[in-house]
Design a protein around this motif. Sequence first.
Motif, PDB file in Angstrom:
ATOM      1  N   SER A   1     -15.013 -53.203  28.919  1.00 23.86           N
ATOM      2  CA  SER A   1     -14.038 -53.181  29.997  1.00 23.86           C
ATOM      3  C   SER A   1     -14.605 -52.490  31.224  1.00 23.86           C
ATOM      4  N   SER A   2     -14.386 -53.130  32.413  1.00 26.79           N
ATOM      5  CA  SER A   2     -14.846 -52.545  33.664  1.00 26.79           C
ATOM      6  C   SER A   2     -13.711 -51.864  34.421  1.00 26.79           C
ATOM      7  N   GLU A   3     -12.542 -51.821  33.822  1.00 23.06           N
ATOM      8  CA  GLU A   3     -11.377 -51.240  34.481  1.00 23.06           C
ATOM      9  C   GLU A   3     -11.520 -49.725  34.598  1.00 23.06           C
ATOM     10  N   VAL A   4     -11.153 -49.205  35.763  1.00 21.37           N
ATOM     11  CA  VAL A   4     -11.150 -47.759  35.975  1.00 21.37           C
ATOM     12  C   VAL A   4      -9.756 -47.247  35.644  1.00 21.37           C
ATOM     13  N   HIS A   5      -9.674 -46.290  34.739  1.00 22.14           N
ATOM     14  CA  HIS A   5      -8.383 -45.805  34.270  1.00 22.14           C
ATOM     15  C   HIS A   5      -7.955 -44.567  35.041  1.00 22.14           C
ATOM     16  N   GLU A   6      -6.666 -44.518  35.327  1.00 24.14           N
ATOM     17  CA  GLU A   6      -6.103 -43.386  36.068  1.00 24.14           C
ATOM     18  C   GLU A   6      -6.041 -42.136  35.209  1.00 24.14           C
ATOM     19  N   HIS A   7      -5.796 -42.322  33.901  1.00 22.43           N
ATOM     20  CA  HIS A   7      -5.647 -41.179  32.999  1.00 22.43           C
ATOM     21  C   HIS A   7      -6.654 -41.273  31.849  1.00 22.43           C
ATOM     22  N   PRO A   8      -7.071 -40.140  31.283  1.00 24.02           N
ATOM     23  CA  PRO A   8      -7.990 -40.154  30.136  1.00 24.02           C
ATOM     24  C   PRO A   8      -7.266 -40.601  28.871  1.00 24.02           C
ATOM     25  N   ARG A   9      -8.032 -40.876  27.839  1.00 23.94           N
ATOM     26  CA  ARG A   9      -7.463 -41.344  26.573  1.00 23.94           C
ATOM     27  C   ARG A   9      -6.516 -40.315  25.969  1.00 23.94           C
ATOM     28  N   SER A  10      -6.825 -39.038  26.147  1.00 24.53           N
ATOM     29  CA  SER A  10      -5.962 -38.006  25.586  1.00 24.53           C
ATOM     30  C   SER A  10      -4.561 -38.051  26.186  1.00 24.53           C
ATOM     31  N   GLU A  11      -4.453 -38.440  27.453  1.00 27.39           N
ATOM     32  CA  GLU A  11      -3.137 -38.539  28.092  1.00 27.39           C
ATOM     33  C   GLU A  11      -2.346 -39.713  27.531  1.00 27.39           C
ATOM     34  N   VAL A  12      -3.037 -40.791  27.179  1.00 25.60           N
ATOM     35  CA  VAL A  12      -2.368 -41.919  26.524  1.00 25.60           C
ATOM     36  C   VAL A  12      -1.764 -41.462  25.202  1.00 25.60           C
ATOM     37  N   ILE A  13      -2.557 -40.753  24.418  1.00 23.82           N
ATOM     38  CA  ILE A  13      -2.073 -40.268  23.118  1.00 23.82           C
ATOM     39  C   ILE A  13      -0.909 -39.311  23.313  1.00 23.82           C
ATOM     40  N   TYR A  14      -1.029 -38.414  24.285  1.00 26.06           N
ATOM     41  CA  TYR A  14       0.012 -37.411  24.502  1.00 26.06           C
ATOM     42  C   TYR A  14       1.330 -38.071  24.909  1.00 26.06           C
ATOM     43  N   ARG A  15       1.259 -39.171  25.639  1.00 25.10           N
ATOM     44  CA  ARG A  15       2.493 -39.878  26.026  1.00 25.10           C
ATOM     45  C   ARG A  15       3.246 -40.352  24.785  1.00 25.10           C
ATOM     46  N   TYR A  16       2.526 -40.864  23.804  1.00 30.14           N
ATOM     47  CA  TYR A  16       3.186 -41.326  22.575  1.00 30.14           C
ATOM     48  C   TYR A  16       3.682 -40.143  21.731  1.00 30.14           C
ATOM     49  N   ILE A  17       2.963 -39.031  21.782  1.00 30.92           N
ATOM     50  CA  ILE A  17       3.437 -37.826  21.093  1.00 30.92           C
ATOM     51  C   ILE A  17       4.773 -37.385  21.678  1.00 30.92           C
ATOM     52  N   ARG A  18       4.854 -37.348  23.001  1.00 32.29           N
ATOM     53  CA  ARG A  18       6.099 -36.938  23.666  1.00 32.29           C
ATOM     54  C   ARG A  18       7.244 -37.890  23.327  1.00 32.29           C
ATOM     55  N   GLU A  19       6.944 -39.183  23.267  1.00 30.56           N
ATOM     56  CA  GLU A  19       7.986 -40.162  22.944  1.00 30.56           C
ATOM     57  C   GLU A  19       8.533 -39.936  21.539  1.00 30.56           C
ATOM     58  N   ALA A  20       7.648 -39.685  20.588  1.00 31.53           N
ATOM     59  CA  ALA A  20       8.085 -39.471  19.209  1.00 31.53           C
ATOM     60  C   ALA A  20       8.900 -38.181  19.078  1.00 31.53           C
ATOM     61  N   ILE A  21       8.483 -37.143  19.783  1.00 35.05           N
ATOM     62  CA  ILE A  21       9.241 -35.888  19.758  1.00 35.05           C
ATOM     63  C   ILE A  21      10.604 -36.080  20.398  1.00 35.05           C
ATOM     64  N   ALA A  22      10.649 -36.826  21.493  1.00 32.81           N
ATOM     65  CA  ALA A  22      11.919 -37.080  22.180  1.00 32.81           C
ATOM     66  C   ALA A  22      12.871 -37.884  21.295  1.00 32.81           C
ATOM     67  N   ARG A  23      12.323 -38.740  20.415  1.00 27.17           N
ATOM     68  CA  ARG A  23      13.163 -39.513  19.495  1.00 27.17           C
ATOM     69  C   ARG A  23      13.701 -38.653  18.373  1.00 27.17           C
ATOM     70  N   GLY A  24      13.153 -37.465  18.220  1.00 28.78           N
ATOM     71  CA  GLY A  24      13.622 -36.555  17.182  1.00 28.78           C
ATOM     72  C   GLY A  24      13.063 -36.819  15.808  1.00 28.78           C
ATOM     73  N   VAL A  25      11.972 -37.600  15.717  1.00 27.44           N
ATOM     74  CA  VAL A  25      11.415 -37.928  14.398  1.00 27.44           C
ATOM     75  C   VAL A  25      10.328 -36.950  13.972  1.00 27.44           C
ATOM     76  N   MET A  26       9.943 -36.054  14.873  1.00 26.24           N
ATOM     77  CA  MET A  26       8.969 -35.027  14.516  1.00 26.24           C
ATOM     78  C   MET A  26       9.072 -33.878  15.504  1.00 26.24           C
ATOM     79  N   THR A  27       8.500 -32.738  15.132  1.00 27.91           N
ATOM     80  CA  THR A  27       8.410 -31.583  16.015  1.00 27.91           C
ATOM     81  C   THR A  27       6.938 -31.334  16.316  1.00 27.91           C
ATOM     82  N   GLN A  28       6.662 -30.428  17.215  1.00 26.51           N
ATOM     83  CA  GLN A  28       5.263 -30.091  17.479  1.00 26.51           C
ATOM     84  C   GLN A  28       4.596 -29.549  16.226  1.00 26.51           C
ATOM     85  N   GLU A  29       5.325 -28.718  15.470  1.00 26.72           N
ATOM     86  CA  GLU A  29       4.748 -28.131  14.255  1.00 26.72           C
ATOM     87  C   GLU A  29       4.471 -29.190  13.190  1.00 26.72           C
TER      88      GLU A  29
END
Length: 206
Positions: A2-30
Motif C-alpha cells: 500500500s502506498s497510502e499515507v495514514h493519518e494515524h498509526p496502527r496503535s491508534e486504530v487498535i485503541y479506537r476499537y478498544i474504546r468502542e468495546a469499553i463503551a459497549r460495556g463488554v469489558m473494562t480496562q482491567e
Amino acid sequence: MSSEVHEHPRSEVIYRYIREAIARGVMTQESYADEVRMQFERLVPQPMRCLHFHDPEASASPSRALATNRKHVFRWFDPEATARMPVDLEEAVVEALPEPERTECRRELGWRLGLWGSIRRPLDASGDYCCLGDLAREFGQLSTVAGQMLANGGELGPQDAADLPELQRQARVLQANIQALIERADRRTAGASGASNVVHYPQETG
C-alpha cells in the motif's frame, strides 16, 4: 504494497476499537489488559517475550496485579507518553478484543497493508454456509447504507460526507467476503483437477 499515507498509526486504530468495546460495556480496562496478558503468553514463546505481565491468580494481591497490567497496556495508547507498543504485542492486543471489534480491527489493519482483509473460514461445509451467510448479510447492510445516502439528494455528494466512511467500510467488508468465496472456489477447483500447487491455509474462523 500500500502506498497510502495514514493519518494515524496502527496503535491508534487498535485503541479506537478498544474504546468502542469499553463503551459497549463488554469489558473494562482491567479485564482487557488481563486478556492481553493471556493472549501474549499464548502467542509468544516464553524466551522471546519482550516484557513481563503479572498473573493475578499467582499474585498475593490480584487487584494490584490487574492494575499494574492495565497501566502497562494503556500507556502504549497514551498520545502524551513516550512509550510505544512493541511490535510483538500487536497480535495479542488485537486477539484480546471481543467480537465484533476483533474482526473489524483485523480487517482494518490488513487494509492498511494493501490486503483484502479476507477472513478465513473452516474448510468444511460449515465454512461454506458461513461464507455465503456473511456475504448475504454484508450485501444487505451495504445496500441499506447506500440506499439511505441516495435517498438524500439522489446521488452521492457533499451532503453525504459524514456517511461516506461507513459506506467505504461496508464496501470493504463485502469485498473481503467476496474474496473469501473466490478463494474457496479456487481451492475446490484446484483440488478437483488434482493440482499439486494448491496452498492450504490453516483453518481459522473470523
